[in-house]
Scaffold this active site. Structure first.
Site: not given
Length: 437
Positions: A267, A257, A260
């Site tokens: 992945c 949460l 960014g």
């Protein structure tokens, strides 16, 4: 089927792990630490030679120590080539790269090549395990390629996060084992008996889907919080406070949460694209997943706009100090790093970029075309019109920001990870542009 752990009796097996990459080496070292005899095979002779001496090139807490202990105990070996390893194996793990191929689909060429190499050498009764993230239906495809009724195929997806992989392996939330052959699934589950966590035994296709479903959900969560961060900026709320209030709800949780510059790494990008490709092939319009990917791409553009605002709208010729290149703190992995994606966009617009990352050495191949990589933060910010924090290294919060301010030409820091103390930077006469604030 699930339970607190599978079975009550601990058995030790002769295990082969094919591939000494991030997943393979962690799997091998951890299984050896659980008491199994593990032979790890790879085609890279230099890597094998280094690992035989206990030299680990992967930045991962605790991994070097586990490799050393496995070697010293005689439970961990490294050999060149899968053919040299599988002759006496009871369980063979395929930990091979499955990169994004054409159109976003997973490239299984490495997996198929190893199967072709070892299918005639596997002992009767051996269990072949796909540990790599592979498309749904791969276990059935591998069974077909093997053409061996006496060798069962099992899917045992990994849930390892870079920076905490050893701990994730030894203290997982759950272990997922999928196979259409019950005794084979039970053998793989028994490998983890000493770990003592819930074990989920399901069919192979469902196990393969679990990994994609989990990673896609995490990507959606990250895209959601980044979208909420933008909305917070427009409405005068603070995403840090909003996320804290959300995270105490046990149905949501605190993890993933933090806003960014977008999500990346080895992945999430390839898994989201692979699942989207699988969905299209199945005739399903996975619009939610498509929006997740598009939101992530848009987040990188929003960061560029924040940097543009920090240099009064002119990126061409602006000198920018970048703090962080790895896709997240705690690793030196640059694969699909959002930091590099932002850097590339900034360079395309004519910005001059100088960067520092605690885990990334100077003169990194594939990075220096866009960015000059230096060995300390002070060099990165020297003469900078603005500084951009792109990776959430705690070291950046502890910098002497009064000293950093004295080295800069401008007075703005774009903190895309919200890791800096705005009050401390304010005392250094620096203004901070964050995410969702």
């Amino acid at each position: 089927m699930s339970g607190p752990e599978f079975g009550g009796q601990v058995s030790f097996y002769r295990v082969v792990v094919v591939g000494v990459g991030y997943v393979g080496l962690t799997t091998a070292a951890c299984l050896a630490s659980l008491g199994h005899h593990v032979v790890c095979a790879d085609i890279d002779e230099a890597k094998v030679a280094a690992l035989r001496e206990g030299r680990v090139s992967i930045l991962e807490p605790g991994l070097t120590e586990l490799v050393a202990k496995g070697l010293a105990a005689g439970r961990l070996e490294f050999v060149v080539g899968a053919r040299a390893a599988v002759g006496e194996a009871e369980v063979v793990f395929l930990c091979l790269p499955t990169p994004m191929g054409a159109g976003g689909a997973a490239d299984l060429s490495a997996v198929e090549a190893v199967i072709a190499e070892v299918r005639g050498l596997l002992p009767p009764g051996c269990v072949l395990v796909t540990k790599s993230t592979v498309p749904v239906g791969t276990a059935a495809r591998v069974t077909e390629l093997l053409g061996r009724g006496d060798v069962a195929v099992v899917s045992n997806p990994e849930f390892l996060c870079e920076g905490s992989a050893v701990d994730d392996f030894m203290h997982p939330d759950r272990i997922v084992v999928g196979s259409d052959v019950q005794h084979a699934a039970e053998r793989v589950a028994a490998l983890y008996a000493r770990v003592g966590v819930p074990t989920v035994l399901i069919d192979a296709a469902s196990a393969e889907m679990v990994k994609y479903a989990a990673n896609t959900f995490l990507a959606m969560k990250l895209s959601y919080v980044n979208a909420m961060a933008e909305l917070c900026e427009r409405l005068g709320a603070d995403i840090a406070d909003v996320a804290e209030g959300m995270g105490f709800d046990h149905r949501i949780g605190q993890s993933f949460l933090r806003p960014g510059p977008g999500w990346g790494g080895s992945c999430l990008p390839k898994d989201t694209h692979a699942l989207l490709r699988m969905s299209e092939a199945a005739g399903f319009d996975f619009s939610l997943l498509r929006a997740t990917i598009e939101t992530n791409e848009g987040q990188r553009d929003r960061v560029v706009e924040k940097v543009r605002a920090a240099v009064d709208g002119r990126l061409d010729g602006a000198r920018l100090g970048l703090l962080g290149l790895a896709f997240k703190a705690g690793t030196d992995d640059l694969r699909d790093s959002p930091a590099l994606a932002v850097a590339h966009r900034l360079r395309e617009e004519g910005a001059e970029l100088v960067a520092f990352d605690p885990a990334v050495p100077a003169a990194v191949v594939g990075v220096t075309d866009d960015v000059a990589v230096v060995s300390d933060a002070g060099q990165a910010v020297k003469g900078a019109d603005a500084v951009v924090v792109l990776t959430e290294w705690p070291e950046f919060r502890k910098l002497d920001w009064a000293d950093m301010a004295g080295r800069m030409s401008g007075r703005v820091v774009v903190d895309t990870r919200n890791v800096l103390d705005q009050d401390i930077l304010g005392l250094a006469n620096l203004s901070v542009i964050g995410i969702g604030r």
